[in-house]
Design a protein around this motif. Structure first.
Motif, short mmCIF file in Angstrom:
data_model
loop_
_atom_site.label_atom_id
_atom_site.label_comp_id
_atom_site.label_asym_id
_atom_site.label_seq_id
_atom_site.Cartn_x
_atom_site.Cartn_y
_atom_site.Cartn_z
N THR A 112 0.78 -1.30 -0.13
CA THR A 112 0.01 -0.03 0.12
C THR A 112 0.83 1.37 -0.11
N THR A 113 2.03 1.11 0.78
CA THR A 113 2.57 2.40 1.06
C THR A 113 3.90 2.59 0.13
N ASN A 114 4.53 1.35 -0.19
CA ASN A 114 5.90 1.50 -0.83
C ASN A 114 5.80 0.91 -2.36
N HIS A 115 4.86 0.31 -3.01
CA HIS A 115 4.78 -0.02 -4.41
C HIS A 115 5.26 0.85 -5.39
N ASP A 116 6.00 0.62 -6.33
CA ASP A 116 6.40 1.62 -7.13
C ASP A 116 5.26 2.25 -8.07
N ASN A 117 4.04 1.27 -8.29
CA ASN A 117 2.81 1.88 -9.02
C ASN A 117 1.83 2.46 -8.22
N THR A 118 1.97 2.81 -6.82
CA THR A 118 0.93 3.24 -6.19
C THR A 118 1.26 4.90 -6.25
N PRO A 119 -0.05 5.39 -6.33
CA PRO A 119 0.07 6.99 -6.64
C PRO A 119 0.63 7.61 -5.39
N ARG A 120 1.23 8.75 -5.51
CA ARG A 120 1.80 9.38 -4.26
C ARG A 120 0.74 9.59 -3.21
N ALA A 121 -0.47 10.19 -3.96
CA ALA A 121 -1.67 10.80 -2.84
C ALA A 121 -1.93 9.67 -2.15
N ARG A 122 -1.96 8.43 -2.95
CA ARG A 122 -2.78 7.35 -2.20
C ARG A 122 -1.68 6.69 -1.10
N GLN A 123 -0.27 6.81 -1.32
CA GLN A 123 0.62 6.74 -0.25
C GLN A 123 0.55 7.34 1.03
N GLN A 124 0.55 8.84 0.64
CA GLN A 124 0.18 9.65 1.94
C GLN A 124 -0.90 9.42 2.64
N MET A 125 -2.12 9.11 1.78
CA MET A 125 -3.28 8.99 2.57
C MET A 125 -3.17 7.71 3.55
N ALA A 126 -2.67 6.57 3.02
CA ALA A 126 -2.31 5.42 3.89
C ALA A 126 -1.48 5.61 4.70
N LEU A 127 -0.43 6.25 4.80
CA LEU A 127 0.55 6.67 5.71
C LEU A 127 -0.23 7.68 6.79
N TYR A 128 -0.92 8.69 6.55
CA TYR A 128 -1.40 9.53 7.32
C TYR A 128 -2.44 8.76 8.27
N THR A 129 -3.15 8.00 7.64
CA THR A 129 -4.15 7.31 8.16
C THR A 129 -3.64 6.37 9.19
N GLY A 130 -2.50 5.52 8.96
CA GLY A 130 -1.74 4.51 9.83
C GLY A 130 -1.14 5.25 10.94
N ILE A 131 -0.74 6.39 10.68
CA ILE A 131 -0.14 7.13 11.78
C ILE A 131 -0.92 7.82 12.80
N ALA A 132 -2.18 8.14 12.31
CA ALA A 132 -3.20 8.70 13.18
C ALA A 132 -3.67 7.52 13.74
N ASP A 133 -4.03 6.57 13.49
CA ASP A 133 -4.51 5.28 14.37
C ASP A 133 -3.69 4.91 15.48
N TRP A 134 -2.26 4.78 15.01
CA TRP A 134 -1.44 4.41 15.81
C TRP A 134 -1.34 5.52 16.86
N ALA A 135 -1.29 6.73 16.59
CA ALA A 135 -1.15 7.90 17.49
C ALA A 135 -2.17 7.92 18.41
N ARG A 136 -3.27 7.65 18.11
CA ARG A 136 -4.71 7.48 18.97
C ARG A 136 -4.41 6.37 19.87
N LEU A 137 -4.04 5.19 19.42
CA LEU A 137 -3.84 3.91 20.26
C LEU A 137 -2.75 4.31 21.23
N SER A 138 -1.66 5.06 20.84
CA SER A 138 -0.66 5.27 21.76
C SER A 138 -0.91 6.24 22.74
N ALA A 139 -1.87 7.12 22.37
CA ALA A 139 -2.45 7.89 23.60
C ALA A 139 -3.25 7.28 24.65
#
Length: 198
Positions: free
Chosen positions: A34-61
């Protein structure tokens, strides 16, 4: 609402930087496809990363609010690391021509250090591409080796008591690193391209 989204969009950071944020948050690896594939559009990579980081940050809190968590002393250890390169013209791993390729870091695990220092070093290469252009080949591969300082130091004393406790020494006296992280040529190019993208 629309103007807020436009303002936020202007402040989005690259997937390369987001991977560094994820590593600093000690976040488990995201789905590579989802985040590192050569053919994955940059916008989709950003969306997946921001979503994952947000979920992890919420769980960490939530984890930080557990009983006694606020009173617990921060448990970090001292590590030393060495970043080396290899390509089709070299045998084995070679020293890099920069002081940014080795140092000490505090973290909870050696894996966290390796996952943090390697993307940071590649970002440094991207920022100073002209300085390193002569040896940034198409087959250029990077490796970060990390040693737990106290553990490796005990082994070093038994082998070379008068040598300094550095990553170079630990490698020289064949003390196995506690974590290794490698980036292939295609991964390095992808990170550098993301770094250069507006």
């Amino acid at each position: 609402m629309t103007s807020d989204l436009i303002d936020v969009r202007k402040r989005l950071i690259s997937p390369c930087r987001l991977h560094q944020v994820a590593a600093l948050l000690n976040m488990p690896h995201l789905d590579e496809t989802t985040t590192n594939h050569d053919n994955t559009p940059r916008a989709r990579q950003q969306m997946a990363l921001y979503t994952g980081i947000a979920d992890w940050a919420r769980l960490s809190a939530q984890a930080a609010e557990l009983p006694d968590a606020s009173d617990a002393q921060e448990t970090t250890e001292q590590f030393t690391y060495l970043i080396e390169y290899t390509d089709q013209h070299t045998k084995g791993w070679c020293q890099l021509p920069t002081e940014h390729s080795h140092g000490n870091a505090r973290a909870e695990t050696a894996e966290t250090v390796a996952q943090t220092v390697l993307p940071r070093y590649i970002a440094h290469l991207a920022e100073h591409r002209d300085d390193y252009q002569l040896w940034l080949t198409d087959s250029f591969t990077l490796q970060a080796s990390v040693w737990h300082l106290n553990s490796a130091e005990r082994e070093r004393r038994g082998r070379r008591p008068n040598w300094a406790s550095t990553a170079h020494t630990f490698k020289e006296v064949l003390i196995p690193p506690h974590a290794i992280e490698i980036r292939t040529p295609s991964q390095i190019r992808r990170i550098m391209d993301h770094h250069d993208a507006p």
